[in-house]
Design an enzyme around this catalytic site. Structure first.
Site, short mmCIF file in Angstrom:
data_model
loop_
_atom_site.label_atom_id
_atom_site.label_comp_id
_atom_site.label_asym_id
_atom_site.label_seq_id
_atom_site.Cartn_x
_atom_site.Cartn_y
_atom_site.Cartn_z
CG HIS A 256 -6.05 -1.68 -0.11
ND1 HIS A 256 -5.14 -1.32 -1.08
CD2 HIS A 256 -5.49 -1.33 1.06
CE1 HIS A 256 -4.08 -0.78 -0.51
NE2 HIS A 256 -4.27 -0.77 0.79
CG ASP B 103 -6.88 -1.61 -3.89
OD1 ASP B 103 -7.23 -0.49 -3.50
OD2 ASP B 103 -5.77 -2.11 -3.61
CB SER C 293 -0.96 -0.05 1.19
OG SER C 293 -1.95 0.94 1.09
#
Length: 322
Positions: free
Chosen positions: A293, A263, A163
């Site tokens: 995610h 995502d 991320s």
């Protein structure tokens, strides 16, 4: 909020047990994460791994940087130098610590018999760009400068991030190349946060996805860059690597990028993989079907088990452990 997207059945079943993430109230979000991590750490199995901390000089004028170091017990110091996975945790630039990836780092250390180093960088908005990136760079420089004392191979360092951590890892490869810094041999980017503009189809579409959505993405970039700077021409590629031109990506280390189907960050990861390929950087991309995610947390799901096995194999191959 729970979305109606067609998630993998095992992931969908786990959603009811996954906490919502909303960084609108950042102190509350940080407190909630701290409670969750404390509970998880109490159950961690560190067998076969020695875990310690190393304080190294930070960027000029900034505090020291803490590195959490995972060393395989089967390869004590004094034996052959170890390859390194330099890990950068996620958290939207505003949450997290090395605790976020503790179990993953233990797994990598055991499976690959490498040194795993997780950097505890400063968080936004208290410390906006470039604080986090400079902390990551300072930690990596210290690691290579003391490679002999630490028993590591300075020529075999792979970056890993998830991320926002993957976005920082991508930016760190650019910074290392441009400053003539540590020679990174590989970049492994999971669900990378790379583009502050949030204009891709997935960024516009996924407003209701679990764990991370367009709302959280906007807040995180605003915290990291400043709401008056985000999505303007003032944002450099060191902050948002998606802004790098194809010419600016040449000479980077090989990359592996994984993205989640549902995502908001999906398409920026795909686009970055294509940009790297166009710049003649060897790149592999993998989209995990039915995922969202943060789905990595659902470790029992087959799609995540398979992705974990592949990630370990990819890193192992890059570091000469496969």
């Amino acid at each position: 909020m729970r979305s109606s997207h067609t998630f993998d059945p095992e992931l969908a079943a786990a959603l009811a047990m996954m906490p919502e993430v909303d960084i609108t109230d950042l102190p509350a979000a940080r407190a909630a994460q701290a409670r969750q991590l404390a509970a998880a750490l109490a159950l961690s199995d560190s067998s076969g791994v020695d875990v310690g901390e190393l304080l190294v000089p930070g960027p000029p004028g900034a505090p020291d940087v803490m590195l959490r170091v995972y060393r395989p017990r089967c390869r004590p110091r004094g034996t052959d130098p170890l390859p390194v996975v330099y890990g950068i945790h996620g958290g939207g630039f505003v949450l997290g610590s090395p605790d976020v990836d503790h179990d993953w780092n233990l797994l990598l250390c055991r499976e690959l018999e490498v040194l795993v180093v997780s950097v505890d960088y400063r968080l936004a908005p208290e410390h906006p760009f470039p604080a986090a990136l400079e902390d990551c760079y300072a930690g990596l420089c210290a690691l290579t400068e003391h490679a002999a004392a630490l028993g590591v191979r300075a020529d075999r360092i792979a970056l890993w991030g998830d991320s926002a951590g993957a976005g920082l890892a991508a930016a760190l490869t650019l910074l290392c190349r441009d400053r003539g810094g540590p020679a990174v041999c590989f970049q492994h980017l999971c669900s990378p946060a790379l583009d502050d503009r949030l204009e891709t189809p997935s960024a516009r579409l996924f407003t209701d996805t679990p764990v991370w959505n367009r709302h959280n993405a906007r807040l995180s970039w605003d915290a990291y860059l400043g709401s008056d700077v985000r999505a303007t021409a003032a944002v450099p590629a060191y902050a948002a690597p998606a802004r790098a031109t194809a010419g600016a990506l040449t000479g980077l280390p090989p990359a592996y990028i994984s993205v989640m189907e549902f995502d908001p960050l999906r398409d920026e990861g795909v686009d970055y993989a294509h940009a790297l390929t166009s710049a003649s950087v060897p790149t592999r991309i993998r989209m995990l079907p039915g995922t969202f995610h943060g789905a990595w947390a659902v470790e029992h799901a087959a799609v995540i088990r398979n992705a974990t096995d592949e990630a370990i194999d990819v890193l192992g191959t890059a570091l000469g452990r496969r």
